[in-house]
Design an enzyme around this catalytic site. Structure first.
Site, PDB file in Angstrom:
ATOM      1  N   TYR A   1     -41.504  24.391  13.496  1.00 24.10           N
ATOM      2  CA  TYR A   1     -42.852  23.964  13.894  1.00 24.10           C
ATOM      3  C   TYR A   1     -43.870  25.032  13.534  1.00 24.10           C
ATOM      4  CZ  TYR A   1     -46.934  22.735  16.604  1.00 24.10           C
ATOM      5  OH  TYR A   1     -48.226  22.424  16.960  1.00 24.10           O
TER       6      TYR A   1
ATOM      7  N   ASN B   1     -61.232   8.338  14.033  1.00 24.53           N
ATOM      8  CA  ASN B   1     -61.845   9.670  14.053  1.00 24.53           C
ATOM      9  C   ASN B   1     -61.124  10.638  14.980  1.00 24.53           C
ATOM     10  OD1 ASN B   1     -64.296  11.676  14.159  1.00 24.53           O
ATOM     11  ND2 ASN B   1     -63.981  10.993  16.282  1.00 24.53           N
TER      12      ASN B   1
ATOM     13  N   SER C   1     -58.441  15.497   6.517  1.00 24.08           N
ATOM     14  CA  SER C   1     -59.000  16.854   6.445  1.00 24.08           C
ATOM     15  C   SER C   1     -58.482  17.520   5.185  1.00 24.08           C
ATOM     16  CB  SER C   1     -58.536  17.654   7.662  1.00 24.08           C
ATOM     17  OG  SER C   1     -58.857  19.024   7.491  1.00 24.08           O
TER      18      SER C   1
ATOM     19  N   SER D   1     -66.883  13.157  21.741  1.00 23.07           N
ATOM     20  CA  SER D   1     -66.978  14.577  21.408  1.00 23.07           C
ATOM     21  C   SER D   1     -67.220  14.756  19.913  1.00 23.07           C
ATOM     22  CB  SER D   1     -65.651  15.256  21.811  1.00 23.07           C
ATOM     23  OG  SER D   1     -65.656  16.630  21.510  1.00 23.07           O
ATOM     24  N   GLY D   2     -67.772  15.926  19.557  1.00 24.06           N
ATOM     25  CA  GLY D   2     -67.855  16.334  18.155  1.00 24.06           C
ATOM     26  C   GLY D   2     -68.508  15.321  17.231  1.00 24.06           C
ATOM     27  N   ILE D   3     -67.880  15.112  16.078  1.00 30.17           N
ATOM     28  CA  ILE D   3     -68.488  14.228  15.075  1.00 30.17           C
ATOM     29  C   ILE D   3     -68.357  12.755  15.483  1.00 30.17           C
ATOM     30  CG2 ILE D   3     -68.263  15.904  13.212  1.00 30.17           C
ATOM     31  CD1 ILE D   3     -65.830  14.437  12.177  1.00 30.17           C
TER      32      ILE D   3
ATOM     33  N   LEU E   1     -54.392   7.725  22.368  1.00 26.86           N
ATOM     34  CA  LEU E   1     -53.613   7.489  21.142  1.00 26.86           C
ATOM     35  C   LEU E   1     -52.156   7.938  21.248  1.00 26.86           C
ATOM     36  CD1 LEU E   1     -56.365   8.489  18.584  1.00 26.86           C
ATOM     37  CD2 LEU E   1     -55.281   6.243  18.691  1.00 26.86           C
TER      38      LEU E   1
HETATM   39  N1  NAP Z   1     -64.097  19.994  13.166  1.00 25.97           N
HETATM   40  C1  NAP Z   1     -63.632  20.208  11.945  1.00 25.97           C
HETATM   41  O1  NAP Z   1     -63.905  21.253  11.316  1.00 25.97           O
HETATM   42  C2  NAP Z   1     -62.776  19.173  11.259  1.00 25.97           C
HETATM   43  C3  NAP Z   1     -62.351  19.429   9.956  1.00 25.97           C
HETATM   44  C4  NAP Z   1     -61.554  18.478   9.316  1.00 25.97           C
HETATM   45  C5  NAP Z   1     -61.205  17.323   9.989  1.00 25.97           C
HETATM   46  N2  NAP Z   1     -61.626  17.107  11.264  1.00 25.97           N
HETATM   47  C6  NAP Z   1     -61.219  15.869  11.943  1.00 25.97           C
HETATM   48  O2  NAP Z   1     -62.349  15.258  12.527  1.00 25.97           O
HETATM   49  C7  NAP Z   1     -61.953  14.445  13.625  1.00 25.97           C
HETATM   50  C8  NAP Z   1     -62.891  14.652  14.795  1.00 25.97           C
HETATM   51  O3  NAP Z   1     -62.757  15.978  15.236  1.00 25.97           O
HETATM   52  P1  NAP Z   1     -63.917  16.826  15.920  1.00 25.97           P
HETATM   53  O4  NAP Z   1     -64.101  18.034  15.086  1.00 25.97           O
HETATM   54  O5  NAP Z   1     -65.087  15.977  16.259  1.00 25.97           O
HETATM   55  O6  NAP Z   1     -63.153  17.317  17.245  1.00 25.97           O
HETATM   56  P2  NAP Z   1     -63.399  17.095  18.810  1.00 25.97           P
HETATM   57  O7  NAP Z   1     -64.780  17.441  19.177  1.00 25.97           O
HETATM   58  O8  NAP Z   1     -62.277  17.836  19.460  1.00 25.97           O
HETATM   59  O9  NAP Z   1     -63.188  15.532  18.978  1.00 25.97           O
HETATM   60  C9  NAP Z   1     -61.905  14.966  18.896  1.00 25.97           C
HETATM   61  C10 NAP Z   1     -61.904  13.642  19.606  1.00 25.97           C
HETATM   62  O10 NAP Z   1     -60.567  13.106  19.568  1.00 25.97           O
HETATM   63  C11 NAP Z   1     -60.219  12.730  20.896  1.00 25.97           C
HETATM   64  N3  NAP Z   1     -58.786  12.758  21.110  1.00 25.97           N
HETATM   65  C12 NAP Z   1     -57.966  13.831  21.065  1.00 25.97           C
HETATM   66  N4  NAP Z   1     -56.719  13.457  21.406  1.00 25.97           N
HETATM   67  C13 NAP Z   1     -56.762  12.136  21.689  1.00 25.97           C
HETATM   68  C14 NAP Z   1     -55.818  11.195  22.127  1.00 25.97           C
HETATM   69  N5  NAP Z   1     -54.544  11.528  22.399  1.00 25.97           N
HETATM   70  N6  NAP Z   1     -56.199   9.910  22.306  1.00 25.97           N
HETATM   71  C15 NAP Z   1     -57.476   9.551  22.072  1.00 25.97           C
HETATM   72  N7  NAP Z   1     -58.438  10.396  21.681  1.00 25.97           N
HETATM   73  C16 NAP Z   1     -58.076  11.686  21.505  1.00 25.97           C
HETATM   74  C17 NAP Z   1     -60.920  13.751  21.770  1.00 25.97           C
HETATM   75  O11 NAP Z   1     -60.937  13.309  23.109  1.00 25.97           O
HETATM   76  P3  NAP Z   1     -61.020  14.409  24.331  1.00 25.97           P
HETATM   77  O12 NAP Z   1     -62.390  15.017  24.237  1.00 25.97           O
HETATM   78  O13 NAP Z   1     -60.797  13.583  25.537  1.00 25.97           O
HETATM   79  O14 NAP Z   1     -59.929  15.409  24.086  1.00 25.97           O
HETATM   80  C18 NAP Z   1     -62.278  13.762  21.094  1.00 25.97           C
HETATM   81  O15 NAP Z   1     -63.028  12.647  21.470  1.00 25.97           O
HETATM   82  C19 NAP Z   1     -60.481  14.789  13.890  1.00 25.97           C
HETATM   83  O16 NAP Z   1     -59.663  13.792  13.354  1.00 25.97           O
HETATM   84  C20 NAP Z   1     -60.276  16.077  13.110  1.00 25.97           C
HETATM   85  O17 NAP Z   1     -58.934  16.258  12.693  1.00 25.97           O
HETATM   86  C21 NAP Z   1     -62.432  18.004  11.898  1.00 25.97           C
END
Ligand code: NAP
Length: 307
Positions: free
Chosen positions: A183, A113, A161, A42-44, A87
């Site tokens: 929380y 990631n 982030s 997903s995503g990045i 994870l």
């Molecule tokens: N998007 C932003 O604006 C942003 C900004 C700053 C930092 N980030 C960081 O960038 C990273 C990637 O995020 P993204 O924006 O690409 O989001 P995303 O599209 O939601 O992708 C997140 C990924 O992490 C996986 N994941 C979530 N929980 C997990 C678990 N318990 N075990 C294994 N994998 C798990 C998800 O799997 P599922 O699809 O199966 O849930 C998905 O593949 C994250 O670390 C996020 O904190 C993002």
């Protein structure tokens, strides 16, 4: 390309806000390199998988389930190995590490990631707040289990982030890792991202003199599935404004691809990056005593939950 990209320049690295994962890997032949990536579906993460595999790297692509990892690998070209890594489940993380070790390929990069963001209500695993446990402890267990598998110049890249600035004032609330005393969806997300940053910083210290490196990064603000836990109004606003003001996934994946494979960062370690350039973290993100304490506490938690 977002509207913002058109107004932002490049930094000393020659790359900047609007650089994409394809831009930062252009001309690189990554054949023979092996990269382990979490959150590949997903995503990045998905864009990182696509681009690194396209450049010839063998990507060991981890997702919560083997089915998700397989589907992601099937959607891209190149050499990939799908692998399950939930994870928040230490047994799954250890099984993933064992499978990676069994592949017998030195890891040129590990990209931590995967992540979850801003869970509206307190959720826990093994008695720990879920964002801290998933984003930090899961990756801590994975990476520390694989240190002997890092290649001579292996790079650990931890996706943090700028939201780490929103961590509680003391940085990491060691007396509230359960989240039960207090929380907040964003402050606890911020704490987990500060933990990501401090983990990379402390790992870099421990790797000093080995040729192996560890860095963390802010990928930018990108419209991905990460926003799934946000309230419906915020989601609609994001859907409308996102393409104009946020980074695309191609731009969002650039900094982690840059850190994982670009020759100009060989030997660079212990730094926090944004837009493919060194950036300044919060003062807590530069607190070495806090980083050391987090490492010791994380080791204890890892031992407890994997016993
Ligand atoms: N998007 C932003 O604006 C942003 C900004 C700053 C930092 N980030 C960081 O960038 C990273 C990637 O995020 P993204 O924006 O690409 O989001 P995303 O599209 O939601 O992708 C997140 C990924 O992490 C996986 N994941 C979530 N929980 C997990 C678990 N318990 N075990 C294994 N994998 C798990 C998800 O799997 P599922 O699809 O199966 O849930 C998905 O593949 C994250 O670390 C996020 O904190 C993002």
């Amino acid at each position: 390309m977002s509207l913002v990209s058109m107004f932002k320049g490049k930094g000393p690295s020659g790359f900047g806000y609007g650089s994409t994962a394809e831009d930062v890997t252009a001309g690189l032949d990554l054949s023979g390199r092996t990269v382990l990536l979490t959150g590949c579906n997903s995503g990045i993460g998905k864009e990182t998988l696509r681009v690194l595999a396209m450049r010839g790297a063998h990507v060991i692509a981890a997702a919560r389930t083997l089915e998700k990892a397989r589907a992601a690998c099937d959607s891209v070209g190149g050499e990939t190995t799908p692998i399950a890594c939930e994870l928040s489940d230490p047994a799954s993380v250890l099984a993933c590490a064992a499978e990676v070790i069994a592949l017998g390929r030195p890891l040129d990069a590990v990209i931590c990631n995967a992540g979850i963001m801003a869970l509206p209500k307190l959720e826990q695993k093994h008695g720990y707040e879920l964002q801290f446990f998933t984003n930090h402890i899961g990756h801590f267990i994975l990476v520390t289990s694989l240190l002997d598998s890092l290649a001579d110049k292996g790079r650990v890249v931890v996706v943090s982030s700028d939201a780490h600035n929103g961590a509680p004032s003391e940085g990491i609330e060691f007396d509230n890792l359960s989240g039960e005393r207090e929380y907040g969806s964003w402050s606890n997300y911020g704490q987990s991202k500060l933990a990501n940053l401090l983990f990379a910083r402390q790992l870099a210290k421990r790797l000093e003199g080995t040729g192996k490196t560890a860095n963390s990064l802010h990928p930018g603000v990108i419209h991905t599935n990460l926003a799934r836990s946000m309230n419906p109004i915020a989601k609609v606003a994001l859907a409308i404004a996102g393409p104009l003001v946020l980074k695309s996934a191609a731009e969002g994946a650039a900094t982690q691809c840059y850190l994982a494979v670009h020759p100009s960062v060989e030997g660079v370690s212990g730094k926090y990056f944004a837009d493919c350039n060194v950036s300044k973290s919060s003062s807590k993100g530069r607190d070495d005593a806090l980083a050391e304490k987090l490492w010791v506490v994380s080791e204890k938690i890892a031992a407890e939950v994997t016993a």
